[in-house]
Design a protein around this motif. Structure first.
Motif, PDB file in Angstrom:
ATOM      1  N   PHE A  31       0.815  -1.219   0.000  1.00 34.63           N
ATOM      2  CA  PHE A  31       0.000   0.000   0.000  1.00 34.63           C
ATOM      3  C   PHE A  31       0.850   1.271   0.000  1.00 34.63           C
ATOM      4  O   PHE A  31       0.630   2.178  -0.794  1.00 34.63           O
ATOM      5  N   PHE A  32       1.830   1.348   0.875  1.00 35.45           N
ATOM      6  CA  PHE A  32       2.673   2.546   0.961  1.00 35.45           C
ATOM      7  C   PHE A  32       4.036   2.181   1.537  1.00 35.45           C
ATOM      8  O   PHE A  32       4.084   1.380   2.456  1.00 35.45           O
ATOM      9  N   PRO A  33       5.123   2.783   1.009  1.00 38.70           N
ATOM     10  CA  PRO A  33       5.260   3.763  -0.072  1.00 38.70           C
ATOM     11  C   PRO A  33       4.832   3.196  -1.431  1.00 38.70           C
ATOM     12  O   PRO A  33       5.030   2.005  -1.688  1.00 38.70           O
ATOM     13  N   GLN A  34       4.287   4.051  -2.286  1.00 34.62           N
ATOM     14  CA  GLN A  34       3.708   3.600  -3.525  1.00 34.62           C
ATOM     15  C   GLN A  34       4.757   3.299  -4.587  1.00 34.62           C
ATOM     16  O   GLN A  34       5.871   3.824  -4.562  1.00 34.62           O
ATOM     17  N   GLU A  35       4.375   2.461  -5.536  1.00 32.04           N
ATOM     18  CA  GLU A  35       5.283   1.971  -6.560  1.00 32.04           C
ATOM     19  C   GLU A  35       5.742   3.093  -7.494  1.00 32.04           C
ATOM     20  O   GLU A  35       4.937   3.878  -7.996  1.00 32.04           O
ATOM     21  N   ASN A  36       7.065   3.160  -7.697  1.00 30.79           N
ATOM     22  CA  ASN A  36       7.694   4.101  -8.630  1.00 30.79           C
ATOM     23  C   ASN A  36       7.344   5.558  -8.335  1.00 30.79           C
ATOM     24  O   ASN A  36       7.256   6.386  -9.251  1.00 30.79           O
ATOM     25  N   MET A  37       7.139   5.871  -7.055  1.00 29.20           N
ATOM     26  CA  MET A  37       6.759   7.221  -6.670  1.00 29.20           C
ATOM     27  C   MET A  37       7.781   7.815  -5.708  1.00 29.20           C
ATOM     28  O   MET A  37       8.640   7.118  -5.163  1.00 29.20           O
ATOM     29  N   LEU A  38       7.665   9.139  -5.516  1.00 31.05           N
ATOM     30  CA  LEU A  38       8.496   9.845  -4.555  1.00 31.05           C
ATOM     31  C   LEU A  38       7.790   9.844  -3.206  1.00 31.05           C
ATOM     32  O   LEU A  38       6.652  10.297  -3.084  1.00 31.05           O
ATOM     33  N   CYS A  39       8.441   9.318  -2.190  1.00 30.14           N
ATOM     34  CA  CYS A  39       7.872   9.273  -0.843  1.00 30.14           C
ATOM     35  C   CYS A  39       8.321  10.522  -0.085  1.00 30.14           C
ATOM     36  O   CYS A  39       9.498  10.659   0.261  1.00 30.14           O
ATOM     37  N   ASN A  40       7.379  11.427   0.149  1.00 26.88           N
ATOM     38  CA  ASN A  40       7.712  12.632   0.909  1.00 26.88           C
ATOM     39  C   ASN A  40       6.905  12.718   2.194  1.00 26.88           C
ATOM     40  O   ASN A  40       6.672  13.798   2.731  1.00 26.88           O
ATOM     41  N   GLU A  41       6.441  11.555   2.671  1.00 26.70           N
ATOM     42  CA  GLU A  41       5.733  11.480   3.943  1.00 26.70           C
ATOM     43  C   GLU A  41       6.579  10.699   4.946  1.00 26.70           C
ATOM     44  O   GLU A  41       7.076   9.626   4.629  1.00 26.70           O
ATOM     45  N   GLY A  42       6.728  11.237   6.104  1.00 28.26           N
ATOM     46  CA  GLY A  42       7.520  10.584   7.133  1.00 28.26           C
ATOM     47  C   GLY A  42       8.062  11.616   8.097  1.00 28.26           C
ATOM     48  O   GLY A  42       7.841  12.820   7.945  1.00 28.26           O
ATOM     49  N   THR A  43       8.782  11.153   9.082  1.00 21.94           N
ATOM     50  CA  THR A  43       9.369  12.045  10.081  1.00 21.94           C
ATOM     51  C   THR A  43      10.863  12.168   9.805  1.00 21.94           C
ATOM     52  O   THR A  43      11.599  11.176   9.863  1.00 21.94           O
ATOM     53  N   ASN A  44      11.302  13.387   9.503  1.00 28.38           N
ATOM     54  CA  ASN A  44      12.713  13.616   9.216  1.00 28.38           C
ATOM     55  C   ASN A  44      13.500  13.676  10.519  1.00 28.38           C
ATOM     56  O   ASN A  44      13.283  14.554  11.352  1.00 28.38           O
ATOM     57  N   LEU A  45      14.397  12.718  10.686  1.00 31.26           N
ATOM     58  CA  LEU A  45      15.201  12.663  11.909  1.00 31.26           C
ATOM     59  C   LEU A  45      16.438  13.530  11.798  1.00 31.26           C
ATOM     60  O   LEU A  45      16.812  14.224  12.741  1.00 31.26           O
ATOM     61  N   THR A  46      17.087  13.454  10.651  1.00 31.47           N
ATOM     62  CA  THR A  46      18.287  14.231  10.342  1.00 31.47           C
ATOM     63  C   THR A  46      18.218  14.600   8.865  1.00 31.47           C
ATOM     64  O   THR A  46      17.306  14.158   8.157  1.00 31.47           O
ATOM     65  N   PRO A  47      19.170  15.381   8.364  1.00 32.03           N
ATOM     66  CA  PRO A  47      19.185  15.648   6.923  1.00 32.03           C
ATOM     67  C   PRO A  47      19.429  14.385   6.097  1.00 32.03           C
ATOM     68  O   PRO A  47      19.238  14.407   4.869  1.00 32.03           O
ATOM     69  N   TYR A  48      19.788  13.297   6.754  1.00 32.81           N
ATOM     70  CA  TYR A  48      20.161  12.091   6.026  1.00 32.81           C
ATOM     71  C   TYR A  48      19.216  10.911   6.260  1.00 32.81           C
ATOM     72  O   TYR A  48      19.255   9.935   5.510  1.00 32.81           O
ATOM     73  N   GLU A  49      18.386  10.967   7.307  1.00 31.72           N
ATOM     74  CA  GLU A  49      17.522   9.843   7.628  1.00 31.72           C
ATOM     75  C   GLU A  49      16.105  10.327   7.966  1.00 31.72           C
ATOM     76  O   GLU A  49      15.920  11.440   8.462  1.00 31.72           O
ATOM     77  N   SER A  50      15.144   9.448   7.706  1.00 33.34           N
ATOM     78  CA  SER A  50      13.761   9.734   8.092  1.00 33.34           C
ATOM     79  C   SER A  50      13.064   8.428   8.448  1.00 33.34           C
ATOM     80  O   SER A  50      13.475   7.351   8.018  1.00 33.34           O
ATOM     81  N   THR A  51      12.003   8.547   9.225  1.00 31.03           N
ATOM     82  CA  THR A  51      11.189   7.386   9.572  1.00 31.03           C
ATOM     83  C   THR A  51       9.983   7.346   8.642  1.00 31.03           C
ATOM     84  O   THR A  51       9.211   8.304   8.571  1.00 31.03           O
ATOM     85  N   VAL A  52       9.843   6.232   7.942  1.00 32.30           N
ATOM     86  CA  VAL A  52       8.735   6.058   6.999  1.00 32.30           C
ATOM     87  C   VAL A  52       7.883   4.890   7.473  1.00 32.30           C
ATOM     88  O   VAL A  52       8.404   3.845   7.879  1.00 32.30           O
ATOM     89  N   PHE A  53       6.571   5.051   7.423  1.00 34.82           N
ATOM     90  CA  PHE A  53       5.656   3.971   7.783  1.00 34.82           C
ATOM     91  C   PHE A  53       5.356   3.135   6.536  1.00 34.82           C
ATOM     92  O   PHE A  53       4.754   3.634   5.590  1.00 34.82           O
ATOM     93  N   PHE A  54       5.776   1.887   6.565  1.00 36.55           N
ATOM     94  CA  PHE A  54       5.498   0.949   5.487  1.00 36.55           C
ATOM     95  C   PHE A  54       4.174   0.252   5.812  1.00 36.55           C
ATOM     96  O   PHE A  54       3.976  -0.237   6.920  1.00 36.55           O
ATOM     97  N   GLU A  55       3.300   0.190   4.799  1.00 36.65           N
ATOM     98  CA  GLU A  55       1.958  -0.345   5.048  1.00 36.65           C
ATOM     99  C   GLU A  55       1.543  -1.282   3.922  1.00 36.65           C
ATOM    100  O   GLU A  55       1.846  -1.047   2.759  1.00 36.65           O
ATOM    101  N   TRP A  56       0.833  -2.335   4.286  1.00 37.71           N
ATOM    102  CA  TRP A  56       0.358  -3.312   3.300  1.00 37.71           C
ATOM    103  C   TRP A  56      -0.965  -3.892   3.769  1.00 37.71           C
ATOM    104  O   TRP A  56      -1.426  -3.626   4.882  1.00 37.71           O
TER     105      TRP A  56
END
Length: 235
Positions: free
Chosen positions: A46-71
């Motif tokens: 379900f998310f992150p979506q196929e062949n898309m830009l994932c811009n949803e999540g919590t940015n921890l640092t300029p280099y890492e973020s937390t993304v919720f993977f869902e199915w």
């Protein structure tokens, strides 16, 4: 007279009961199937979506973020999510009983992911999706590495003089400019055809030989991605 009336009443009761039980079953329905649920485990990402830009999540640092993977799955079970960094090949694996999980990944990076589920001794795997995790200040993203369709990795095939190489290309910016095909008998194949727009290429082959190949995908701004090297044997 009383005997005749009793017979009529008895016939009415039998007919009425028979009709009442039949009304609970739809036409074409098998009574033995009522209440039996399907047992397929099918997993749909379900998310992150196929062949898309994932811009949803919590940015921890300029280099890492937390993304919720869902199915989504037809039945609950034990899940294993597998995420691959398409730049480094690094693998992240997590196991969970939920159908959503937060995972820390690198920003401005391309990933692929899939989910396996196991229930009652049966294991199924979802499709594999690619996505880009958005990054700060990035205006253009490199294409996803080409997905190799045929020949499969280490496949043995029967051919006479030629084989058709096939792949799929995708880009979140939708600006793929062309593909370079590397092919040969060396484990580091040389350029065979450059800047082609098609997603297949015919290559000459000889029986009893192992061949190596890869695809470089390029976009209009000069970004490029490497599929990695694949091989096949011609019998």
């Amino acid at each position: 007279m009383r005997q005749t009336l009793c017979i009529i009443c008895l016939a009415f009761l039998i007919f009425g009961c028979s009709k009442s039980s039949d009304d609970n079953i739809e036409v074409g329905e098998n009574p033995t199937d009522i209440g039996n649920e399907g047992t397929d485990l099918g997993v749909e990402l379900f998310f992150p979506q196929e062949n898309m830009l994932c811009n949803e999540g919590t940015n921890l640092t300029p280099y890492e973020s937390t993304v919720f993977f869902e199915w989504q799955a037809n039945k609950s079970g034990n899940y294993k999510i597998v995420i691959e960094n398409l730049s480094t090949g690094a693998i992240i694996e997590r196991e969970t009983t939920e159908d959503i999980i937060p995972i820390v990944i690198q920003r401005a990076t391309a990933y692929s992911w899939y989910v396996q589920t196991k229930s009652g001794g049966k294991t199924e795997q979802s499709a594999t999706w690619q996505f880009y995790n958005a990054g700060p200040g990035v205006q253009s993203y490199a294409p996803f590495p080409a997905v190799i369709n045929a020949p499969n990795m280490a496949q043995s095939i029967t051919a006479t003089t030629a084989v058709t190489l096939q792949w799929t290309g995708n880009d979140v910016d939708d600006d793929i400019a062309g593909y370079d095909v590397y092919f040969g008998t060396n484990s580091t194949p040389s350029l065979f055809a450059g800047d082609i727009s098609a997603t297949e290429s015919n290559v000459p082959v000889t029986s009893g030989t192992i061949y190596y190949w890869k695809i470089i995908t390029k976009d209009s701004l000069g970004n490029a991605s490497d599929s990695g090297i694949f091989q096949f044997r011609v019998l």
